[in-house]
Scaffold this motif. Structure first.
Motif, PDB file in Angstrom:
ATOM      1  N   ALA A 121       0.835  -1.205   0.000  1.00  0.00           N
ATOM      2  CA  ALA A 121       0.000   0.000   0.000  1.00  0.00           C
ATOM      3  C   ALA A 121       0.867   1.251   0.000  1.00  0.00           C
ATOM      4  N   ALA A 122       1.924   1.255   0.792  1.00  0.00           N
ATOM      5  CA  ALA A 122       2.819   2.420   0.804  1.00  0.00           C
ATOM      6  C   ALA A 122       3.472   2.620  -0.557  1.00  0.00           C
ATOM      7  N   TYR A 123       3.893   1.529  -1.188  1.00  0.00           N
ATOM      8  CA  TYR A 123       4.506   1.607  -2.515  1.00  0.00           C
ATOM      9  C   TYR A 123       3.493   2.109  -3.543  1.00  0.00           C
ATOM     10  N   ALA A 124       2.275   1.580  -3.493  1.00  0.00           N
ATOM     11  CA  ALA A 124       1.243   1.983  -4.451  1.00  0.00           C
ATOM     12  C   ALA A 124       0.904   3.461  -4.309  1.00  0.00           C
ATOM     13  N   LEU A 125       0.986   3.970  -3.102  1.00  0.00           N
ATOM     14  CA  LEU A 125       0.636   5.368  -2.869  1.00  0.00           C
ATOM     15  C   LEU A 125       1.818   6.316  -3.035  1.00  0.00           C
ATOM     16  N   GLY A 126       2.968   5.784  -3.469  1.00  0.00           N
ATOM     17  CA  GLY A 126       4.061   6.653  -3.871  1.00  0.00           C
ATOM     18  C   GLY A 126       5.315   6.643  -3.035  1.00  0.00           C
ATOM     19  N   SER A 127       5.336   5.948  -1.919  1.00  0.00           N
ATOM     20  CA  SER A 127       6.540   5.915  -1.101  1.00  0.00           C
ATOM     21  C   SER A 127       7.551   4.955  -1.719  1.00  0.00           C
ATOM     22  N   ARG A 128       8.785   5.390  -1.871  1.00  0.00           N
ATOM     23  CA  ARG A 128       9.792   4.566  -2.539  1.00  0.00           C
ATOM     24  C   ARG A 128      11.041   4.336  -1.689  1.00  0.00           C
ATOM     25  N   ASN A 129      10.937   4.505  -0.385  1.00  0.00           N
ATOM     26  CA  ASN A 129      12.068   4.266   0.492  1.00  0.00           C
ATOM     27  C   ASN A 129      12.174   2.764   0.749  1.00  0.00           C
ATOM     28  N   LEU A 130      13.176   2.125   0.163  1.00  0.00           N
ATOM     29  CA  LEU A 130      13.281   0.667   0.193  1.00  0.00           C
ATOM     30  C   LEU A 130      13.816   0.110   1.506  1.00  0.00           C
ATOM     31  N   VAL A 131      14.274   0.967   2.411  1.00  0.00           N
ATOM     32  CA  VAL A 131      14.739   0.498   3.713  1.00  0.00           C
ATOM     33  C   VAL A 131      13.679   0.783   4.779  1.00  0.00           C
ATOM     34  N   ARG A 132      13.222   2.010   4.827  1.00  0.00           N
ATOM     35  CA  ARG A 132      12.278   2.430   5.857  1.00  0.00           C
ATOM     36  C   ARG A 132      10.904   1.763   5.699  1.00  0.00           C
ATOM     37  N   ASP A 133      10.365   1.733   4.488  1.00  0.00           N
ATOM     38  CA  ASP A 133       9.000   1.249   4.271  1.00  0.00           C
ATOM     39  C   ASP A 133       8.785  -0.203   4.705  1.00  0.00           C
ATOM     40  N   PRO A 134       9.654  -1.137   4.314  1.00  0.00           N
ATOM     41  CA  PRO A 134       9.442  -2.518   4.788  1.00  0.00           C
ATOM     42  C   PRO A 134       9.570  -2.658   6.302  1.00  0.00           C
ATOM     43  N   LEU A 135      10.457  -1.862   6.906  1.00  0.00           N
ATOM     44  CA  LEU A 135      10.608  -1.935   8.368  1.00  0.00           C
ATOM     45  C   LEU A 135       9.367  -1.412   9.074  1.00  0.00           C
ATOM     46  N   ILE A 136       8.835  -0.295   8.609  1.00  0.00           N
ATOM     47  CA  ILE A 136       7.610   0.248   9.198  1.00  0.00           C
ATOM     48  C   ILE A 136       6.450  -0.720   8.967  1.00  0.00           C
ATOM     49  N   ALA A 137       6.367  -1.293   7.757  1.00  0.00           N
ATOM     50  CA  ALA A 137       5.297  -2.247   7.440  1.00  0.00           C
ATOM     51  C   ALA A 137       5.377  -3.465   8.358  1.00  0.00           C
ATOM     52  N   ALA A 138       6.575  -3.978   8.579  1.00  0.00           N
ATOM     53  CA  ALA A 138       6.735  -5.144   9.463  1.00  0.00           C
ATOM     54  C   ALA A 138       6.350  -4.781  10.892  1.00  0.00           C
ATOM     55  N   GLY A 139       6.767  -3.621  11.346  1.00  0.00           N
ATOM     56  CA  GLY A 139       6.406  -3.174  12.697  1.00  0.00           C
ATOM     57  C   GLY A 139       4.907  -3.003  12.862  1.00  0.00           C
ATOM     58  N   MET A 140       4.273  -2.374  11.885  1.00  0.00           N
ATOM     59  CA  MET A 140       2.817  -2.184  11.946  1.00  0.00           C
ATOM     60  C   MET A 140       2.092  -3.522  11.934  1.00  0.00           C
ATOM     61  N   SER A 141       2.583  -4.447  11.139  1.00  0.00           N
ATOM     62  CA  SER A 141       1.940  -5.745  11.027  1.00  0.00           C
ATOM     63  C   SER A 141       2.043  -6.523  12.335  1.00  0.00           C
ATOM     64  N   VAL A 142       3.210  -6.511  12.941  1.00  0.00           N
ATOM     65  CA  VAL A 142       3.396  -7.227  14.210  1.00  0.00           C
ATOM     66  C   VAL A 142       2.558  -6.584  15.313  1.00  0.00           C
ATOM     67  N   VAL A 143       2.544  -5.257  15.377  1.00  0.00           N
ATOM     68  CA  VAL A 143       1.739  -4.567  16.396  1.00  0.00           C
ATOM     69  C   VAL A 143       0.255  -4.862  16.181  1.00  0.00           C
ATOM     70  N   THR A 144      -0.197  -4.824  14.927  1.00  0.00           N
ATOM     71  CA  THR A 144      -1.597  -5.134  14.628  1.00  0.00           C
ATOM     72  C   THR A 144      -1.927  -6.558  15.043  1.00  0.00           C
ATOM     73  N   PHE A 145      -1.030  -7.492  14.735  1.00  0.00           N
ATOM     74  CA  PHE A 145      -1.239  -8.885  15.118  1.00  0.00           C
ATOM     75  C   PHE A 145      -1.349  -9.021  16.631  1.00  0.00           C
ATOM     76  N   LEU A 146      -0.431  -8.396  17.354  1.00  0.00           N
ATOM     77  CA  LEU A 146      -0.436  -8.505  18.809  1.00  0.00           C
ATOM     78  C   LEU A 146      -1.684  -7.880  19.425  1.00  0.00           C
ATOM     79  N   VAL A 147      -2.101  -6.735  18.905  1.00  0.00           N
ATOM     80  CA  VAL A 147      -3.291  -6.073  19.442  1.00  0.00           C
ATOM     81  C   VAL A 147      -4.521  -6.949  19.227  1.00  0.00           C
ATOM     82  N   PHE A 148      -4.705  -7.439  18.002  1.00  0.00           N
ATOM     83  CA  PHE A 148      -5.888  -8.244  17.730  1.00  0.00           C
ATOM     84  C   PHE A 148      -5.824  -9.602  18.419  1.00  0.00           C
ATOM     85  N   ASN A 149      -4.697 -10.266  18.317  1.00  0.00           N
ATOM     86  CA  ASN A 149      -4.574 -11.628  18.836  1.00  0.00           C
ATOM     87  C   ASN A 149      -4.513 -11.657  20.357  1.00  0.00           C
ATOM     88  N   ASN A 150      -3.696 -10.820  20.945  1.00  0.00           N
ATOM     89  CA  ASN A 150      -3.447 -10.911  22.386  1.00  0.00           C
ATOM     90  C   ASN A 150      -4.346  -9.998  23.220  1.00  0.00           C
TER      91      ASN A 150
END
Length: 165
Positions: A121-150
């Motif tokens: 989604a970040a890539y589709a909307l124009g963000s092209r930072n190949l280091v920061r974007d995957p790290l933020i995406a992974a962090g958001m995904s893990v936090v979302t998983f923990l909030v919903f699951n735990n």
């Protein structure tokens, strides 16, 4: 004659949609069995009946307004040029990220598929930072998983990372 009368009254379609949705919600709400879940004066039917009734009310009020000559205000976005066509590339990239998430969530679990979704989604909307974007995406995904699951108790598939969390 019907098409000329309907021209300029497209909001009636929205009203019909709201009416159909209200009828569907009320029909389903009235079929909810209450004997197993009633624990007080307000049972499981209360909120769906309220929502369905309000949908019907809004449908009737919207139809009345349109039939009396009311019109929705044209969209005048801040920086949107309404004469330009839709950006299909962005829409297709977002759809691809969503479909990849749906296809992968059972195989690799939410933390990984969610990271792909967020990064896509970040890539589709124009963000092209190949280091920061995957790290933020992974962090958001893990936090979302923990909030919903735990925290919320909504089980999400963990995939191979299930033992980590």
């Amino acid at each position: 004659m019907t098409t000329t009368w309907l021209k300029g009254r497209s909001e009636l379609g929205v009203s019909v949609g709201l009416l159909a949705l209200g009828v569907l919600v009320l029909t389903d709400a009235l079929r909810i069995p209450t004997d197993f879940a009633q624990r007080g004066p307000v049972g499981p039917k209360a909120v769906p009946i309220l929502v369905g009734s309000l949908l019907l009310l809004v449908a009737v009020l919207l139809a009345r307004d349109v039939l009396r000559g009311g019109k929705g205000e044209a969209e005048g976005g801040e920086d949107i040029d309404l004469t330009e066509p839709a950006d299909l590339r962005t829409v297709l990239l977002l759809c691809g990220a969503f479909l990849a998430n749906a296809a992968l969530i059972g195989l690799v679990g939410f933390p990984i598929s969610g990271a792909i979704l967020f990064w896509g989604a970040a890539y589709a909307l124009g963000s092209r930072n190949l280091v920061r974007d995957p790290l933020i995406a992974a962090g958001m995904s893990v936090v979302t998983f923990l909030v919903f699951n735990n925290l919320l108790g909504v089980p999400l598939p963990g995939g191979p990372l299930m033992e980590v969390f």
